[in-house]
Motif scaffolding. Structure first.
Motif, short mmCIF file in Angstrom:
data_model
loop_
_atom_site.label_atom_id
_atom_site.label_comp_id
_atom_site.label_asym_id
_atom_site.label_seq_id
_atom_site.Cartn_x
_atom_site.Cartn_y
_atom_site.Cartn_z
N ALA A 1 -37.78 -5.03 -41.78
CA ALA A 1 -37.28 -3.67 -41.60
C ALA A 1 -37.70 -3.11 -40.25
N ASN A 2 -38.94 -3.35 -39.87
CA ASN A 2 -39.43 -2.84 -38.58
C ASN A 2 -38.65 -3.45 -37.42
N PHE A 3 -38.42 -4.75 -37.48
CA PHE A 3 -37.68 -5.41 -36.41
C PHE A 3 -36.22 -4.93 -36.36
N ILE A 4 -35.61 -4.78 -37.51
CA ILE A 4 -34.21 -4.33 -37.56
C ILE A 4 -34.09 -2.92 -36.99
N ARG A 5 -35.00 -2.04 -37.38
CA ARG A 5 -34.97 -0.67 -36.86
C ARG A 5 -35.16 -0.66 -35.34
N CYS A 6 -36.10 -1.46 -34.86
CA CYS A 6 -36.34 -1.52 -33.41
C CYS A 6 -35.09 -1.99 -32.67
N ALA A 7 -34.44 -3.01 -33.19
CA ALA A 7 -33.24 -3.55 -32.53
C ALA A 7 -32.13 -2.52 -32.50
N MET A 8 -31.92 -1.82 -33.62
CA MET A 8 -30.81 -0.88 -33.71
C MET A 8 -31.08 0.41 -32.95
N GLU A 9 -32.35 0.70 -32.73
CA GLU A 9 -32.70 1.89 -31.96
C GLU A 9 -33.07 1.54 -30.51
N ASN A 10 -32.85 0.26 -30.15
CA ASN A 10 -33.09 -0.23 -28.79
C ASN A 10 -34.54 0.01 -28.35
N ARG A 11 -35.46 -0.26 -29.29
CA ARG A 11 -36.88 -0.15 -29.00
C ARG A 11 -37.52 -1.52 -29.03
N GLN A 12 -38.68 -1.65 -28.37
CA GLN A 12 -39.43 -2.89 -28.41
C GLN A 12 -40.17 -3.03 -29.73
N ALA A 13 -40.19 -4.23 -30.25
CA ALA A 13 -41.00 -4.54 -31.42
C ALA A 13 -42.28 -5.21 -30.94
N THR A 14 -43.40 -4.80 -31.52
CA THR A 14 -44.69 -5.39 -31.14
C THR A 14 -45.04 -6.55 -32.06
N VAL A 15 -45.39 -7.67 -31.47
CA VAL A 15 -45.86 -8.84 -32.20
C VAL A 15 -47.30 -9.10 -31.77
N PHE A 16 -48.21 -9.14 -32.74
CA PHE A 16 -49.62 -9.39 -32.44
C PHE A 16 -49.86 -10.90 -32.42
N GLY A 17 -50.32 -11.40 -31.27
CA GLY A 17 -50.45 -12.84 -31.09
C GLY A 17 -49.19 -13.40 -30.45
N ASN A 18 -49.00 -14.71 -30.57
CA ASN A 18 -47.87 -15.36 -29.90
C ASN A 18 -46.67 -15.61 -30.81
N GLY A 19 -46.72 -15.08 -32.04
CA GLY A 19 -45.59 -15.21 -32.94
C GLY A 19 -45.61 -16.47 -33.80
N ASP A 20 -46.72 -17.20 -33.78
CA ASP A 20 -46.77 -18.45 -34.54
C ASP A 20 -47.35 -18.29 -35.95
N LYS A 21 -47.74 -17.06 -36.31
CA LYS A 21 -48.28 -16.84 -37.66
C LYS A 21 -47.17 -17.05 -38.70
N VAL A 22 -47.54 -17.73 -39.76
CA VAL A 22 -46.57 -18.13 -40.78
C VAL A 22 -46.83 -17.34 -42.06
N ARG A 23 -45.74 -16.81 -42.64
CA ARG A 23 -45.84 -16.05 -43.87
C ARG A 23 -44.79 -16.52 -44.89
N ASP A 24 -45.01 -16.11 -46.11
CA ASP A 24 -44.14 -16.41 -47.24
C ASP A 24 -43.44 -15.10 -47.61
N TYR A 25 -42.14 -15.01 -47.37
CA TYR A 25 -41.40 -13.77 -47.59
C TYR A 25 -40.58 -13.87 -48.88
N LEU A 26 -40.59 -12.78 -49.65
CA LEU A 26 -39.93 -12.79 -50.96
C LEU A 26 -39.16 -11.50 -51.17
N ALA A 27 -37.92 -11.61 -51.63
CA ALA A 27 -37.09 -10.43 -51.91
C ALA A 27 -37.72 -9.60 -53.02
N ILE A 28 -37.63 -8.29 -52.88
CA ILE A 28 -38.27 -7.40 -53.84
C ILE A 28 -37.69 -7.56 -55.24
N GLU A 29 -36.42 -7.95 -55.34
CA GLU A 29 -35.82 -8.16 -56.65
C GLU A 29 -36.51 -9.30 -57.39
N ASP A 30 -36.92 -10.33 -56.65
CA ASP A 30 -37.65 -11.43 -57.27
C ASP A 30 -39.05 -11.00 -57.69
#
Length: 314
Positions: free
Chosen positions: A187-216
């Motif tokens: 959501a943060n990245f989508i909002r930044c893109a649509m509002e033409n703002r920079q998104a901040t990434v802490f580190g080099n972007g190699d952190k790995v996560r497990d993402y799950l839809a809220i319905e699940d």
């Protein structure tokens, strides 16, 4: 039997309520702070709501009846903010949660489901997928506090004869987060893109996560309410690891304009890789993650494009 949802006006609680509606059930009460109830009012139509702004007093716990179920989603901190004042975090979250559990059990509640954090309690590990048997080595006060509440819940389950279930939830995503909630990478990245703002990434972007839809995630709670499963901790995740760089790539293939990214210093309280093995809960209930990551991201982009990225109440 009534299901009482503490902190139920947020994105997990409102998703659980949607699941109740689909099942044709109205036996639910949401207890939350005033500003959160007001913000989610359109999503809580026809649901009984109770305002709680400071602690869990006798007036609140008198709502509980024997055989009711308690879902505890309420938490006052995020991983970053939890490090600011450890004593306040202990008081507001550990002590308050244990007090709530004790009062609920005294009132006759026999099932408590606690929303813990699969993303913070395990810390840094060398395994590809993390099972519940993995040692707990949190790198933030947020994770340490969640572990503490889990442990107290198991003590109460063993000594008071209740079902105490902790869900170690990975990184959930949903439309609600487009409102600007403190968490929600997509959501943060989508909002930044649509509002033409920079998104901040802490580190080099190699952190790995497990993402799950809220319905699940919501289906997991409903299954735990309806099925008798043993007390203990259960991972709730997709089992698929995705780096932040991969998320950016997926988004840039779908967004009308590419995301601008600013890379900042790495944070000490961010684990490097967290991907959950949810075999234990799958075996107990038959649950599995159903929505794909790509479909979920596309749905968020489509909704943000239609509504202006902020309004999910309609």
């Amino acid at each position: 039997m009534t299901t009482h949802i503490i902190g139920g006006a947020g994105f997990i609680g409102t998703a659980i309520i949607d699941g109740f509606r689909v099942a044709g059930r109205s036996d639910v009460t949401v207890l939350d702070r005033r500003h959160r109830l007001m913000r989610s009012e359109p999503l809580l139509r026809d649901i009984r709501t109770i305002q709680i702004d400071s602690g869990f007093g006798d007036a609140i716990t008198k709502l509980f009846q024997p055989q009711d179920t308690l879902i505890h989603l309420g938490w006052t901190a995020q991983p970053a903010s939890s490090m600011a004042n450890l004593t306040d975090d202990i008081s507001a979250n550990i002590i308050a949660s244990v007090d709530l559990f004790s009062k609920a059990i005294d009132a006759g509640i026999n099932t408590i489901i606690f929303a813990s954090s699969g993303g913070t309690v395990y810390g840094n590990t060398a395994v590809t997928q993390i099972a519940e048997s993995q040692p707990l080595t949190p790198v933030s006060a947020y994770g340490a506090a969640k572990i503490s509440v889990e442990a107290y819940l198991q003590v109460l389950a063993a000594t008071r004869g209740i079902d105490g279930i902790s869900f170690l939830i990975c990184n959930p995503y949903c439309l609600y987060q487009l409102n600007g909630t403190p968490i929600g990478l997509f959501a943060n990245f989508i909002r930044c893109a649509m509002e033409n703002r920079q998104a901040t990434v802490f580190g080099n972007g190699d952190k790995v996560r497990d993402y799950l839809a809220i319905e699940d995630v919501a289906r997991a709670f409903l299954l735990a309410i309806d099925q008798s499963i043993p007390s203990g901790a259960y991972n709730i995740g997709s089992g698929r690891g995705v780096s932040i760089k991969q998320v950016i790539d997926i988004l840039n293939h779908r967004l009308p304009q590419p995301l601008k990214v600013k890379y900042s210093a790495e944070r000490s309280f961010d684990a490097k890789r967290v991907v959950l093995d949810s075999t234990k809960f799958k075996s107990a209930t038959g649950w599995r993650a159903e929505q794909t990551l790509e479909a979920g991201i596309q749905g968020m982009i489509d909704h943000a494009s239609t509504t202006g990225a902020c309004d999910v109440s309609d």
